[in-house]
Design an enzyme around this catalytic site. Structure first.
Site, mmCIF file in Angstrom:
data_model
loop_
_atom_site.group_PDB
_atom_site.id
_atom_site.type_symbol
_atom_site.label_atom_id
_atom_site.label_comp_id
_atom_site.label_asym_id
_atom_site.label_seq_id
_atom_site.Cartn_x
_atom_site.Cartn_y
_atom_site.Cartn_z
ATOM 1 N N TRP A 102 0.825 -1.217 0.000
ATOM 2 C CA TRP A 102 0.000 0.000 0.000
ATOM 3 C C TRP A 102 0.853 1.258 0.000
ATOM 4 O O TRP A 102 0.498 2.259 -0.624
ATOM 5 C CB TRP A 102 -1.001 -0.018 1.161
ATOM 6 C CG TRP A 102 -2.024 -1.086 0.952
ATOM 7 C CD1 TRP A 102 -2.188 -2.225 1.688
ATOM 8 C CD2 TRP A 102 -2.994 -1.164 -0.104
ATOM 9 N NE1 TRP A 102 -3.198 -2.997 1.160
ATOM 10 C CE2 TRP A 102 -3.713 -2.367 0.069
ATOM 11 C CE3 TRP A 102 -3.328 -0.331 -1.177
ATOM 12 C CZ2 TRP A 102 -4.749 -2.754 -0.794
ATOM 13 C CZ3 TRP A 102 -4.357 -0.722 -2.030
ATOM 14 C CH2 TRP A 102 -5.049 -1.917 -1.830
ATOM 15 N N ASP A 172 -1.754 6.284 6.686
ATOM 16 C CA ASP A 172 -2.811 5.405 6.186
ATOM 17 C C ASP A 172 -3.031 4.344 7.262
ATOM 18 O O ASP A 172 -2.178 3.482 7.473
ATOM 19 C CB ASP A 172 -2.350 4.772 4.857
ATOM 20 C CG ASP A 172 -3.350 3.750 4.312
ATOM 21 O OD1 ASP A 172 -4.409 3.535 4.945
ATOM 22 O OD2 ASP A 172 -3.058 3.173 3.237
ATOM 23 N N LYS A 196 -12.120 -2.351 6.585
ATOM 24 C CA LYS A 196 -11.297 -3.301 7.329
ATOM 25 C C LYS A 196 -11.779 -3.378 8.782
ATOM 26 O O LYS A 196 -12.184 -4.417 9.261
ATOM 27 C CB LYS A 196 -9.823 -2.905 7.300
ATOM 28 C CG LYS A 196 -9.002 -3.046 6.000
ATOM 29 C CD LYS A 196 -9.711 -3.142 4.733
ATOM 30 C CE LYS A 196 -8.884 -3.386 3.501
ATOM 31 N NZ LYS A 196 -7.997 -2.343 3.054
HETATM 32 C C1 PLP Z 1 -7.361 -1.815 1.752
HETATM 33 C C2 PLP Z 1 -6.308 -0.793 1.904
HETATM 34 C C3 PLP Z 1 -6.187 0.288 1.011
HETATM 35 C C4 PLP Z 1 -7.064 0.459 -0.210
HETATM 36 O O1 PLP Z 1 -8.384 0.690 0.096
HETATM 37 P P1 PLP Z 1 -9.455 0.986 -1.065
HETATM 38 O O2 PLP Z 1 -10.696 1.259 -0.313
HETATM 39 O O3 PLP Z 1 -9.559 -0.247 -1.910
HETATM 40 O O4 PLP Z 1 -8.988 2.141 -1.845
HETATM 41 C C5 PLP Z 1 -5.192 1.216 1.251
HETATM 42 N N1 PLP Z 1 -4.365 1.102 2.301
HETATM 43 C C6 PLP Z 1 -4.439 0.065 3.173
HETATM 44 C C7 PLP Z 1 -3.488 -0.012 4.322
HETATM 45 C C8 PLP Z 1 -5.418 -0.909 3.001
HETATM 46 O O5 PLP Z 1 -5.511 -1.931 3.855
#
Ligand code: PLP
Length: 360
Positions: A102, A172, A196
Protein backbone atom coordinates in the site's frame (compact mmCIF):
# COMPACT_ATOMS: atom_id res chain seq x y z
CA UNK A 1 -28.35 -19.89 8.51
CA UNK A 2 -24.90 -20.03 10.01
CA UNK A 3 -22.17 -17.43 10.01
CA UNK A 4 -18.61 -18.55 9.30
CA UNK A 5 -15.54 -17.39 11.18
CA UNK A 6 -14.48 -14.66 8.81
CA UNK A 7 -10.75 -13.96 8.34
CA UNK A 8 -11.19 -11.75 5.27
CA UNK A 9 -8.66 -8.94 4.79
CA UNK A 10 -11.29 -6.59 3.44
CA UNK A 11 -14.13 -6.00 3.09
CA UNK A 12 -13.99 -7.79 6.38
CA UNK A 13 -16.04 -9.03 9.32
CA UNK A 14 -18.47 -6.61 10.94
CA UNK A 15 -19.53 -7.23 14.56
CA UNK A 16 -22.55 -9.52 14.58
CA UNK A 17 -24.31 -7.23 17.07
CA UNK A 18 -23.97 -4.37 14.58
CA UNK A 19 -25.41 -6.43 11.73
CA UNK A 20 -28.33 -7.57 13.89
CA UNK A 21 -29.11 -4.03 14.94
CA UNK A 22 -28.99 -2.86 11.31
CA UNK A 23 -31.21 -5.77 10.32
CA UNK A 24 -33.78 -4.91 12.97
CA UNK A 25 -33.81 -1.27 11.86
CA UNK A 26 -33.69 -1.90 8.12
CA UNK A 27 -37.34 -1.23 7.31
CA UNK A 28 -38.03 1.40 9.93
CA UNK A 29 -35.15 3.33 11.44
CA UNK A 30 -35.78 5.52 14.45
CA UNK A 31 -39.56 5.29 14.08
CA UNK A 32 -39.45 7.37 10.90
CA UNK A 33 -41.16 4.77 8.68
CA UNK A 34 -38.15 4.31 6.37
CA UNK A 35 -34.67 2.86 6.45
CA UNK A 36 -31.75 5.17 7.15
CA UNK A 37 -30.74 4.80 3.49
CA UNK A 38 -34.01 6.38 2.38
CA UNK A 39 -33.77 9.62 4.35
CA UNK A 40 -32.38 13.01 3.49
CA UNK A 41 -28.87 13.55 4.81
CA UNK A 42 -29.98 17.11 5.62
CA UNK A 43 -32.87 16.00 7.83
CA UNK A 44 -32.67 16.41 11.59
CA UNK A 45 -32.64 12.66 12.31
CA UNK A 46 -29.69 11.91 10.07
CA UNK A 47 -27.79 15.02 11.16
CA UNK A 48 -28.08 13.81 14.76
CA UNK A 49 -26.88 10.36 13.81
CA UNK A 50 -23.91 11.89 11.98
CA UNK A 51 -22.96 14.12 14.90
CA UNK A 52 -23.21 11.26 17.37
CA UNK A 53 -21.01 9.01 15.22
CA UNK A 54 -18.37 11.73 15.09
CA UNK A 55 -18.54 12.33 18.83
CA UNK A 56 -18.25 8.60 19.55
CA UNK A 57 -15.17 8.38 17.32
CA UNK A 58 -13.69 11.44 19.05
CA UNK A 59 -14.29 9.81 22.44
CA UNK A 60 -12.87 6.45 21.35
CA UNK A 61 -9.69 7.86 19.82
CA UNK A 62 -9.28 10.84 22.13
CA UNK A 63 -9.21 13.21 19.17
CA UNK A 64 -8.08 16.61 20.48
CA UNK A 65 -9.55 20.00 19.61
CA UNK A 66 -7.90 21.44 16.54
CA UNK A 67 -8.65 18.36 14.44
CA UNK A 68 -11.58 17.87 12.11
CA UNK A 69 -13.17 14.48 11.45
CA UNK A 70 -14.42 13.90 7.90
CA UNK A 71 -16.69 11.12 6.64
CA UNK A 72 -15.80 10.96 2.94
CA UNK A 73 -16.96 8.83 0.05
CA UNK A 74 -14.57 6.50 -1.73
CA UNK A 75 -11.56 4.48 -0.66
CA UNK A 76 -8.07 5.02 0.71
CA UNK A 77 -6.63 4.75 -2.81
CA UNK A 78 -8.35 7.95 -3.85
CA UNK A 79 -6.61 9.78 -1.02
CA UNK A 80 -3.20 8.55 -2.15
CA UNK A 81 -3.76 11.17 -4.87
CA UNK A 82 -5.95 13.65 -3.04
CA UNK A 83 -3.63 14.11 -0.04
CA UNK A 84 -0.80 15.62 -2.10
CA UNK A 85 -3.33 17.74 -4.02
CA UNK A 86 -4.40 19.25 -0.70
CA UNK A 87 -1.17 19.33 1.31
CA UNK A 88 1.55 20.03 -1.25
CA UNK A 89 2.07 23.22 -3.22
CA UNK A 90 3.07 23.11 -6.88
CA UNK A 91 6.64 21.77 -7.19
CA UNK A 92 6.83 20.61 -3.55
CA UNK A 93 8.28 17.36 -2.24
CA UNK A 94 6.90 14.81 0.25
CA UNK A 95 8.58 11.88 2.02
CA UNK A 96 7.23 8.33 1.92
CA UNK A 97 8.26 5.45 4.14
CA UNK A 98 7.37 2.29 2.27
CA UNK A 99 6.85 -0.96 4.17
CA UNK A 100 4.65 -2.88 1.73
CA UNK A 101 2.20 -2.90 -1.13
CA UNK A 102 0.00 0.00 0.00
CA UNK A 103 2.91 2.34 0.64
CA UNK A 104 4.21 1.57 -2.85
CA UNK A 105 0.83 2.39 -4.29
CA UNK A 106 0.62 5.60 -2.28
CA UNK A 107 3.90 6.76 -3.86
CA UNK A 108 2.71 5.87 -7.35
CA UNK A 109 -0.63 7.64 -7.05
CA UNK A 110 0.90 10.72 -5.41
CA UNK A 111 3.54 11.17 -8.10
CA UNK A 112 1.46 13.27 -10.53
CA UNK A 113 0.91 15.84 -7.75
CA UNK A 114 4.09 15.94 -5.66
CA UNK A 115 7.70 14.82 -5.83
CA UNK A 116 7.12 11.63 -3.85
CA UNK A 117 10.51 10.79 -2.34
CA UNK A 118 11.02 7.35 -0.83
CA UNK A 119 12.78 8.25 2.42
CA UNK A 120 13.01 4.62 3.55
CA UNK A 121 11.83 1.28 2.23
CA UNK A 122 12.02 -2.36 3.23
CA UNK A 123 11.44 -3.54 -0.36
CA UNK A 124 14.96 -4.96 -0.64
CA UNK A 125 14.32 -7.51 2.07
CA UNK A 126 10.97 -8.40 0.46
CA UNK A 127 8.92 -6.40 3.00
CA UNK A 128 9.36 -8.44 6.13
CA UNK A 129 10.36 -5.59 8.42
CA UNK A 130 10.12 -1.84 9.14
CA UNK A 131 13.34 0.07 8.34
CA UNK A 132 14.81 1.43 11.60
CA UNK A 133 13.91 5.08 12.16
CA UNK A 134 17.62 6.03 12.28
CA UNK A 135 17.99 4.92 8.64
CA UNK A 136 15.20 7.15 7.31
CA UNK A 137 16.50 9.87 5.01
CA UNK A 138 13.97 12.57 5.85
CA UNK A 139 13.85 15.95 4.17
CA UNK A 140 13.10 18.65 6.79
CA UNK A 141 11.48 20.76 4.05
CA UNK A 142 9.04 18.02 2.96
CA UNK A 143 5.35 18.91 2.79
CA UNK A 144 4.59 15.82 4.92
CA UNK A 145 5.89 12.35 5.79
CA UNK A 146 3.59 9.49 4.76
CA UNK A 147 3.56 6.13 6.54
CA UNK A 148 1.33 3.05 6.43
CA UNK A 149 0.91 1.99 10.05
CA UNK A 150 -0.29 -1.48 9.04
CA UNK A 151 0.49 -3.11 5.71
CA UNK A 152 -2.52 -5.33 5.15
CA UNK A 153 -1.02 -7.56 2.45
CA UNK A 154 2.51 -7.97 3.78
CA UNK A 155 1.36 -8.26 7.40
CA UNK A 156 3.68 -5.58 8.75
CA UNK A 157 2.88 -3.17 11.53
CA UNK A 158 4.72 0.00 12.52
CA UNK A 159 4.29 -0.21 16.27
CA UNK A 160 6.05 2.99 17.33
CA UNK A 161 4.88 6.31 16.00
CA UNK A 162 8.05 7.77 14.48
CA UNK A 163 9.36 11.17 15.47
CA UNK A 164 9.58 13.16 12.23
CA UNK A 165 10.30 16.57 13.71
CA UNK A 166 8.14 19.46 12.58
CA UNK A 167 7.01 17.90 9.33
CA UNK A 168 3.37 16.70 9.58
CA UNK A 169 2.98 12.94 9.81
CA UNK A 170 0.32 11.49 7.49
CA UNK A 171 -0.80 7.92 8.15
CA UNK A 172 -2.81 5.41 6.19
CA UNK A 173 -4.48 3.49 9.04
CA UNK A 174 -6.99 1.64 6.86
CA UNK A 175 -6.35 -1.72 8.49
CA UNK A 176 -5.46 -0.82 12.08
CA UNK A 177 -7.54 2.22 13.00
CA UNK A 178 -9.28 1.64 16.37
CA UNK A 179 -7.32 -1.57 16.97
CA UNK A 180 -5.44 -0.11 19.96
CA UNK A 181 -4.95 3.29 21.61
CA UNK A 182 -2.89 5.84 19.66
CA UNK A 183 -1.87 9.42 20.36
CA UNK A 184 -3.69 11.36 17.63
CA UNK A 185 -1.80 14.55 18.49
CA UNK A 186 1.36 13.04 16.96
CA UNK A 187 -0.27 13.07 13.52
CA UNK A 188 -1.17 15.77 11.05
CA UNK A 189 -3.58 13.58 9.13
CA UNK A 190 -4.95 10.07 9.61
CA UNK A 191 -7.12 8.36 7.03
CA UNK A 192 -8.72 4.94 6.78
CA UNK A 193 -11.04 3.12 4.42
CA UNK A 194 -13.88 1.75 6.52
CA UNK A 195 -14.03 -1.79 5.16
CA UNK A 196 -11.30 -3.30 7.33
CA UNK A 197 -11.97 -2.30 10.91
CA UNK A 198 -15.09 -0.11 10.83
CA UNK A 199 -17.87 -1.07 8.45
CA UNK A 200 -18.75 -1.27 4.76
CA UNK A 201 -16.59 -0.12 1.85
CA UNK A 202 -17.25 3.22 0.17
CA UNK A 203 -16.54 5.32 3.26
CA UNK A 204 -13.26 6.91 4.36
CA UNK A 205 -12.70 8.37 7.81
CA UNK A 206 -10.22 11.24 7.87
CA UNK A 207 -8.85 13.04 10.93
CA UNK A 208 -7.01 16.17 9.92
CA UNK A 209 -5.38 19.03 11.81
CA UNK A 210 -6.73 22.52 11.16
CA UNK A 211 -3.43 23.99 9.94
CA UNK A 212 -3.27 21.36 7.19
CA UNK A 213 -6.80 22.20 6.08
CA UNK A 214 -5.64 25.80 5.72
CA UNK A 215 -2.90 24.90 3.22
CA UNK A 216 -3.76 26.14 -0.26
CA UNK A 217 -2.57 22.99 -2.02
CA UNK A 218 -3.07 23.09 -5.76
CA UNK A 219 -5.83 24.55 -7.89
CA UNK A 220 -8.62 21.97 -7.89
CA UNK A 221 -12.38 21.54 -7.94
CA UNK A 222 -14.13 22.05 -4.61
CA UNK A 223 -15.14 18.41 -4.42
CA UNK A 224 -11.46 17.42 -3.98
CA UNK A 225 -10.68 20.02 -1.33
CA UNK A 226 -10.71 18.74 2.25
CA UNK A 227 -11.30 22.24 3.64
CA UNK A 228 -14.56 22.41 1.67
CA UNK A 229 -15.69 19.07 3.08
CA UNK A 230 -14.81 20.27 6.58
CA UNK A 231 -16.65 23.58 6.10
CA UNK A 232 -19.73 21.61 5.05
CA UNK A 233 -19.54 18.98 7.83
CA UNK A 234 -18.81 16.26 5.23
CA UNK A 235 -22.05 17.13 3.44
CA UNK A 236 -20.66 19.08 0.52
CA UNK A 237 -22.54 16.51 -1.53
CA UNK A 238 -24.52 13.44 -0.52
CA UNK A 239 -22.39 11.38 1.86
CA UNK A 240 -22.45 7.60 2.16
CA UNK A 241 -25.31 7.69 4.66
CA UNK A 242 -25.55 3.91 5.05
CA UNK A 243 -21.81 3.62 5.67
CA UNK A 244 -21.92 6.49 8.16
CA UNK A 245 -24.78 4.79 10.02
CA UNK A 246 -23.00 1.43 10.19
CA UNK A 247 -19.75 3.10 11.26
CA UNK A 248 -21.71 4.81 14.03
CA UNK A 249 -23.12 1.47 15.18
CA UNK A 250 -19.60 0.01 15.24
CA UNK A 251 -18.37 2.97 17.33
CA UNK A 252 -21.18 2.36 19.84
CA UNK A 253 -20.30 -1.33 19.92
CA UNK A 254 -16.64 -0.47 20.54
CA UNK A 255 -17.61 1.74 23.47
CA UNK A 256 -19.67 -1.12 24.93
CA UNK A 257 -16.65 -3.42 24.57
CA UNK A 258 -14.51 -1.10 26.68
CA UNK A 259 -13.09 1.09 23.92
CA UNK A 260 -9.72 0.85 22.23
CA UNK A 261 -7.84 -0.06 25.40
CA UNK A 262 -9.89 -3.25 25.75
CA UNK A 263 -9.74 -3.92 22.01
CA UNK A 264 -5.97 -3.43 22.01
CA UNK A 265 -5.55 -6.03 24.72
CA UNK A 266 -7.88 -8.47 22.96
CA UNK A 267 -6.12 -7.97 19.65
CA UNK A 268 -2.75 -8.52 21.28
CA UNK A 269 -3.93 -11.81 22.79
CA UNK A 270 -5.56 -13.03 19.55
CA UNK A 271 -2.45 -12.36 17.47
CA UNK A 272 -0.09 -13.77 20.10
CA UNK A 273 -2.04 -17.02 20.23
CA UNK A 274 -1.90 -17.47 16.47
CA UNK A 275 1.80 -16.54 16.11
CA UNK A 276 2.60 -18.89 19.01
CA UNK A 277 0.75 -21.71 17.22
CA UNK A 278 2.69 -21.01 14.01
CA UNK A 279 6.07 -20.73 15.77
CA UNK A 280 5.36 -23.84 17.83
CA UNK A 281 4.54 -26.06 14.83
CA UNK A 282 8.09 -27.44 14.38
CA UNK A 283 8.39 -25.68 11.04
CA UNK A 284 5.16 -27.07 9.60
CA UNK A 285 3.81 -23.50 9.51
CA UNK A 286 5.95 -20.38 9.43
CA UNK A 287 5.46 -16.61 9.52
CA UNK A 288 7.89 -14.62 7.34
CA UNK A 289 7.65 -11.23 9.05
CA UNK A 290 10.31 -10.20 11.61
CA UNK A 291 8.87 -10.61 15.11
CA UNK A 292 8.87 -6.92 16.15
CA UNK A 293 7.04 -5.94 12.95
CA UNK A 294 4.43 -8.70 12.93
CA UNK A 295 0.97 -7.30 12.39
CA UNK A 296 -1.71 -7.96 14.98
CA UNK A 297 -4.35 -7.42 12.31
CA UNK A 298 -3.10 -9.47 9.35
CA UNK A 299 -1.19 -12.62 10.17
CA UNK A 300 0.73 -13.77 7.12
CA UNK A 301 1.89 -17.37 7.23
CA UNK A 302 2.68 -20.37 5.09
CA UNK A 303 2.91 -24.15 5.09
CA UNK A 304 6.38 -25.77 4.72
CA UNK A 305 5.14 -27.23 1.40
CA UNK A 306 3.25 -24.55 -0.52
CA UNK A 307 1.60 -27.27 -2.61
CA UNK A 308 -0.66 -27.77 0.43
CA UNK A 309 -1.94 -24.16 0.41
CA UNK A 310 -4.90 -24.80 -1.87
CA UNK A 311 -5.96 -27.82 0.17
CA UNK A 312 -5.69 -25.79 3.39
CA UNK A 313 -7.89 -23.07 1.94
CA UNK A 314 -10.45 -25.61 0.72
CA UNK A 315 -10.61 -27.67 3.89
CA UNK A 316 -10.69 -24.65 6.19
CA UNK A 317 -13.57 -23.19 4.20
CA UNK A 318 -15.41 -26.51 4.50
CA UNK A 319 -14.82 -26.31 8.27
CA UNK A 320 -16.47 -22.86 8.46
CA UNK A 321 -13.26 -20.78 8.46
CA UNK A 322 -13.47 -18.40 5.55
CA UNK A 323 -11.03 -16.27 3.53
CA UNK A 324 -7.64 -17.64 4.66
CA UNK A 325 -6.04 -17.47 1.22
CA UNK A 326 -3.04 -15.11 1.04
CA UNK A 327 -3.09 -12.11 -1.30
CA UNK A 328 -2.61 -13.15 -4.92
CA UNK A 329 0.63 -11.15 -5.18
CA UNK A 330 2.27 -13.16 -2.37
CA UNK A 331 0.51 -16.52 -2.21
CA UNK A 332 0.56 -18.44 1.06
CA UNK A 333 -2.03 -17.85 3.74
CA UNK A 334 -3.29 -14.90 5.74
CA UNK A 335 -5.65 -14.58 8.68
CA UNK A 336 -7.04 -11.11 9.33
CA UNK A 337 -7.95 -10.61 12.98
CA UNK A 338 -9.76 -7.26 13.03
CA UNK A 339 -11.81 -6.02 16.00
CA UNK A 340 -14.91 -7.90 14.82
CA UNK A 341 -13.08 -11.27 14.84
CA UNK A 342 -13.57 -12.84 18.28
CA UNK A 343 -11.00 -14.90 20.15
CA UNK A 344 -13.16 -18.03 19.56
CA UNK A 345 -12.48 -17.63 15.83
CA UNK A 346 -8.74 -17.71 16.49
CA UNK A 347 -9.15 -20.76 18.73
CA UNK A 348 -11.13 -22.49 15.96
CA UNK A 349 -8.42 -21.63 13.43
CA UNK A 350 -5.62 -22.95 15.64
CA UNK A 351 -7.53 -26.20 16.27
CA UNK A 352 -8.04 -26.57 12.52
CA UNK A 353 -4.33 -25.92 11.83
CA UNK A 354 -3.31 -28.62 14.30
CA UNK A 355 -5.76 -31.09 12.81
CA UNK A 356 -4.63 -30.25 9.25
CA UNK A 357 -1.01 -30.82 10.26
CA UNK A 358 -1.86 -34.25 11.72
CA UNK A 359 -3.69 -35.27 8.58
CA UNK A 360 -1.22 -33.85 6.01
C1 PLP B 1 -7.36 -1.81 1.75
C2 PLP B 1 -6.31 -0.79 1.90
C3 PLP B 1 -6.19 0.29 1.01
C4 PLP B 1 -7.06 0.46 -0.21
O1 PLP B 1 -8.38 0.69 0.10
P1 PLP B 1 -9.46 0.99 -1.07
O2 PLP B 1 -10.70 1.26 -0.31
O3 PLP B 1 -9.56 -0.25 -1.91
O4 PLP B 1 -8.99 2.14 -1.84
C5 PLP B 1 -5.19 1.22 1.25
N1 PLP B 1 -4.37 1.10 2.30
C6 PLP B 1 -4.44 0.06 3.17
C7 PLP B 1 -3.49 -0.01 4.32
C8 PLP B 1 -5.42 -0.91 3.00
O5 PLP B 1 -5.51 -1.93 3.85
Amino acid sequence: MSRAWNFSAGPAAIPEAVLRRAQSELLDWNGGGASVMELSHRGKAFMELAARAEQDLRDLMGIPDGYRVLFLQGGATQHFAQIPMNLAAEGASADYVVTGHWGEKAVREASPYVTARVAASSADGGYVDVPPRASWDLNPAASYVHITTNETIHGIEMRDIPDVGNVPLVADMSSDILSAPIDVSRFGLIYAGAQKNIGPSGLVIMIVRDDLLARPGRPMAKIFRYAEHAANDSMLNTPNTWGWYLAGLTFQWLKEQGGVVAMGERNRIKAQKLYDAIDGSDGYYSAPVAVPARSRMNVRFGIHDSALDALFVQESADAGLMALKGHKALGGLRASLYNAVPEEAVDALIAFMQDFRRRH
